[in-house]
Design an enzyme around this catalytic site. Structure first.
Site, short mmCIF file in Angstrom:
data_model
loop_
_atom_site.label_atom_id
_atom_site.label_comp_id
_atom_site.label_asym_id
_atom_site.label_seq_id
_atom_site.Cartn_x
_atom_site.Cartn_y
_atom_site.Cartn_z
N LYS A 1 -7.96 2.91 -33.14
CA LYS A 1 -9.23 2.72 -33.82
C LYS A 1 -10.30 3.37 -32.96
O LYS A 1 -10.48 3.00 -31.80
CB LYS A 1 -9.52 1.23 -33.99
CG LYS A 1 -10.91 0.92 -34.54
CD LYS A 1 -11.09 -0.58 -34.71
CE LYS A 1 -12.48 -0.91 -35.21
NZ LYS A 1 -12.63 -2.34 -35.52
N GLU B 1 -17.55 0.37 -35.12
CA GLU B 1 -17.97 -0.95 -34.67
C GLU B 1 -18.16 -1.03 -33.15
O GLU B 1 -17.70 -1.96 -32.49
CB GLU B 1 -16.96 -2.00 -35.14
CG GLU B 1 -16.87 -2.05 -36.66
CD GLU B 1 -15.85 -3.05 -37.17
OE1 GLU B 1 -14.73 -3.07 -36.63
OE2 GLU B 1 -16.17 -3.81 -38.09
N ARG C 1 -6.80 5.57 -37.38
CA ARG C 1 -7.57 4.96 -38.48
C ARG C 1 -8.80 5.81 -38.82
O ARG C 1 -9.44 6.38 -37.95
CB ARG C 1 -8.03 3.55 -38.11
CG ARG C 1 -6.88 2.58 -37.89
CD ARG C 1 -7.38 1.20 -37.57
NE ARG C 1 -7.74 0.46 -38.77
CZ ARG C 1 -8.66 -0.49 -38.82
NH1 ARG C 1 -9.38 -0.76 -37.73
NH2 ARG C 1 -8.91 -1.14 -39.93
N ARG D 1 -22.67 4.60 -46.58
CA ARG D 1 -21.53 4.07 -45.85
C ARG D 1 -20.21 4.50 -46.50
O ARG D 1 -19.20 4.75 -45.80
CB ARG D 1 -21.63 2.53 -45.83
CG ARG D 1 -20.47 1.83 -45.15
CD ARG D 1 -20.61 1.94 -43.65
NE ARG D 1 -19.44 1.39 -42.99
CZ ARG D 1 -18.33 2.07 -42.73
NH1 ARG D 1 -18.23 3.34 -43.07
NH2 ARG D 1 -17.31 1.51 -42.13
N LYS E 1 -8.15 3.23 -45.47
CA LYS E 1 -8.25 1.99 -46.24
C LYS E 1 -8.16 2.29 -47.73
O LYS E 1 -8.51 3.38 -48.19
CB LYS E 1 -9.56 1.27 -45.92
CG LYS E 1 -9.59 0.69 -44.51
CD LYS E 1 -10.78 -0.22 -44.29
CE LYS E 1 -10.73 -0.82 -42.88
NZ LYS E 1 -11.77 -1.84 -42.66
N ASP F 1 -14.65 -1.37 -47.12
CA ASP F 1 -13.97 -2.29 -46.20
C ASP F 1 -13.32 -3.45 -46.94
O ASP F 1 -13.81 -4.57 -46.88
CB ASP F 1 -14.97 -2.82 -45.17
CG ASP F 1 -14.31 -3.62 -44.06
OD1 ASP F 1 -13.10 -3.49 -43.87
OD2 ASP F 1 -15.02 -4.37 -43.37
N GLU G 1 -3.99 1.91 -45.92
CA GLU G 1 -4.13 0.65 -45.19
C GLU G 1 -4.67 -0.41 -46.14
O GLU G 1 -5.69 -0.22 -46.79
CB GLU G 1 -5.08 0.84 -44.00
CG GLU G 1 -5.36 -0.45 -43.22
CD GLU G 1 -6.37 -0.23 -42.10
OE1 GLU G 1 -6.29 0.82 -41.43
OE2 GLU G 1 -7.23 -1.10 -41.91
N GLU H 1 -10.12 -11.44 -45.89
CA GLU H 1 -11.39 -11.50 -45.18
C GLU H 1 -12.58 -11.64 -46.11
O GLU H 1 -13.52 -12.39 -45.85
CB GLU H 1 -11.54 -10.25 -44.31
CG GLU H 1 -12.84 -10.16 -43.55
CD GLU H 1 -12.96 -8.84 -42.81
OE1 GLU H 1 -14.02 -8.61 -42.21
OE2 GLU H 1 -12.01 -8.03 -42.81
N HIS I 1 -19.82 -6.12 -51.02
CA HIS I 1 -20.34 -6.57 -49.73
C HIS I 1 -21.54 -7.49 -49.88
O HIS I 1 -22.56 -7.34 -49.20
CB HIS I 1 -20.72 -5.36 -48.86
CG HIS I 1 -20.45 -5.58 -47.39
ND1 HIS I 1 -21.10 -6.54 -46.66
CD2 HIS I 1 -19.59 -4.99 -46.54
CE1 HIS I 1 -20.67 -6.51 -45.42
NE2 HIS I 1 -19.74 -5.59 -45.31
N TRP J 1 -24.92 -3.04 -42.76
CA TRP J 1 -24.39 -4.39 -42.60
C TRP J 1 -25.05 -5.38 -43.57
O TRP J 1 -24.62 -6.51 -43.68
CB TRP J 1 -24.62 -4.89 -41.16
CG TRP J 1 -23.84 -4.14 -40.13
CD1 TRP J 1 -22.77 -3.31 -40.33
CD2 TRP J 1 -24.08 -4.14 -38.71
NE1 TRP J 1 -22.33 -2.80 -39.14
CE2 TRP J 1 -23.11 -3.28 -38.12
CE3 TRP J 1 -25.01 -4.77 -37.89
CZ2 TRP J 1 -23.06 -3.05 -36.75
CZ3 TRP J 1 -24.96 -4.55 -36.53
CH2 TRP J 1 -23.98 -3.70 -35.96
#
Length: 453
Positions: free
Chosen positions: A28, A32, A65, A76, A100, A105, A127, A133, A252, A274
């Site tokens: 990774k 982040e 990744r 994003r 992904k 996400d 992925e 989550e 999100h 975020w």
């Protein structure tokens, strides 16, 4: 740097002396707060190839990744494509890019990642996330095979239409959900997602219903009176979560940090992407993220025919409407209803699904052992309560912006918006007063007296 290359070769040799069948490395980078090759003026291909060359004599692989956070304040959803698409063909044969299923996400619903079908000269893996989550975590039932199959079967139209995502990947990776619980996953039905991941890894075209039936027969019993209702609950469970959390292409909308409850009003975090408000773009005029040419132009990352469909309000599927478009609250859907009505209707449809699941599970009590039946019922009840929390908090916030009355037949939120905004992660709704069976009617403030029933 020759010294860096030598270090990795020596380290690989050491590992393979100890573990001759060692598989390789999962990396990774540039996400982040984690460093990446860009920090050294290099590319992702430079970084992956450095490690791949050290592993090659041992037949090891690098899973690299593509989950990245660019320093460029771009949409994003575009960042991974922007960083990796120009590097197609520059990775070693023993490198696999781990992408992904969607471009952000592991959201309850996303369109498939635009890198699928667009990296013709590079090995690519999908992925997926076995953990939930962003899907209630361990509450209730959410069978994820329909989500993964939706992505695996999506038509990339690259190199030509009729090319599903599953035809463009070399591998599939899963973020695991097993731990030290006696039932492995902390929730009996989350075992099904582990099983489904394994089945789809071997046969990515396998229908989710078949997977659900197999797992149910091995887990709960072979009688049709048991299999039929359990499979029915499983097969509508993911859509119910989408309806109560992020309907019509929203994404999100989870509260800060824990990704658990609703927080569509959050707009004060330092990193724009975020914030839930970044993804909804909701205001008094409308809601949704414009990813057409008049907005971020993320549609251009998909094959031309597909991108033009996503950009066209007459073509884009309803489930991706607010992912690709910012539209007025009064926008007229193809069904004839306005957007506001469609949004509220989906929230309530999700709650109805949770209530139906509870009734069906109650009907199975004569056929399931008492302990497991009670454990599943408790988590279904929690899912129902949390679903209503999501539904009411979201509607209260959208209504504060749109100023629209609720459509006829749809009940108002149980509390004012400020009540939902005051909820903390450690005092979420659904806490039952001992011996009463009733949930608290408010959230106790930190350090304050307990709520009244």
């Amino acid at each position: 740097d020759p010294e860096v290359r030598a270090w990795w070769r020596a380290k690989a040799d050491e590992i393979y002396r100890l573990i001759p069948d060692f598989g390789g490395f999962l990396v990774k980078a540039h996400a982040e707060g984690q460093p990446g090759p860009q920090l050294y003026g290099r590319t992702h291909a430079d970084g992956a190839n450095l490690i791949a060359d050290a592993l090659a004599p041992h037949h090891g692989i690098v899973l690299w990744r593509t989950f990245v956070y660019s320093t460029v304040k771009e949409d994003r959803a575009k960042q991974a494509y922007d960083e990796f698409r120009p590097l197609d063909g520059k990775f070693r044969p023993n490198v696999i890019l781990q992408v992904k299923n969607g471009p952000i996400d592991f959201q309850p619903r996303e369109p498939f990642h635009p890198l699928f079908g667009r990296m013709d000269r590079t090995n690519v893996a999908m992925e997926v996330q076995l953990t939930r989550e962003y899907l209630g975590q361990a509450s209730g039932i959410v069978f994820l095979a329909p989500m993964w199959s939706e992505a695996l079967a999506a038509d990339t139209c690259s190199p030509s239409c009729g090319t599903p995502v599953r035809a463009t990947i070399k591998a599939i990776a899963g973020v695991s959900n097993i731990g030290s619980d006696r039932n492995w996953t902390g929730n009996h039905f989350d075992q099904a997602n582990w099983y489904a991941y394994g089945r789809l890894a071997w046969d990515p075209a396998l229908p989710p219903r078949k997977i659900a039936e197999e797992w149910t027969r091995m887990t709960w019993g072979n009688q049709e009176r048991v299999v039929r209702p359990i499979v029915a609950i499983m097969m509508r469970s993911r859509e119910a979560m989408v309806d109560t959390m992020t309907p019509l292409g929203l994404a999100h909308q989870m509260a800060t940090d824990h990704h658990y409850g609703p927080g569509p009003w959050v707009c004060d975090l330092a990193e724009p992407s975020w914030n839930p408000c970044y993804y909804s773009k909701a205001d008094s005029n409308g809601i949704g993220f414009d990813r057409t040419a008049s907005g971020s132009d993320a549609v251009a990352q998909y094959a031309p025919g597909l991108g033009s469909c996503f950009a066209d309000l007459k073509c884009v599927p309803d489930e991706y409407l607010l992912w690709f478009h910012h539209v007025p609250w009064t926008y007229r859907m193809r069904s004839g209803e306005d957007l506001w009505t469609a949004l509220v209707t989906r929230y309530d449809r999700g709650i109805a699904s949770f209530e139906s699941a509870l009734r069906q599970w109650d009907g199975l009590s004569p056929f399931i052992d008492r302990q497991r039946h009670q454990e599943v019922r408790a988590t279904l009840e929690r899912q129902r309560i949390e679903g209503k929390w999501w539904r009411d908090a979201s509607i209260a916030y959208w209504q504060s912006l749109s100023k629209l009355e609720l459509p006829e037949g749809h009940p108002p939120p149980g509390h004012p918006l400020s009540w939902y905004q005051s909820i903390h992660f450690d005092t979420v709704p659904g806490y039952l007063a001992p011996g009463t069976g009733h949930e608290y009617s408010c959230v106790p403030p930190r350090g304050g007296p307990p709520c009244a029933l």
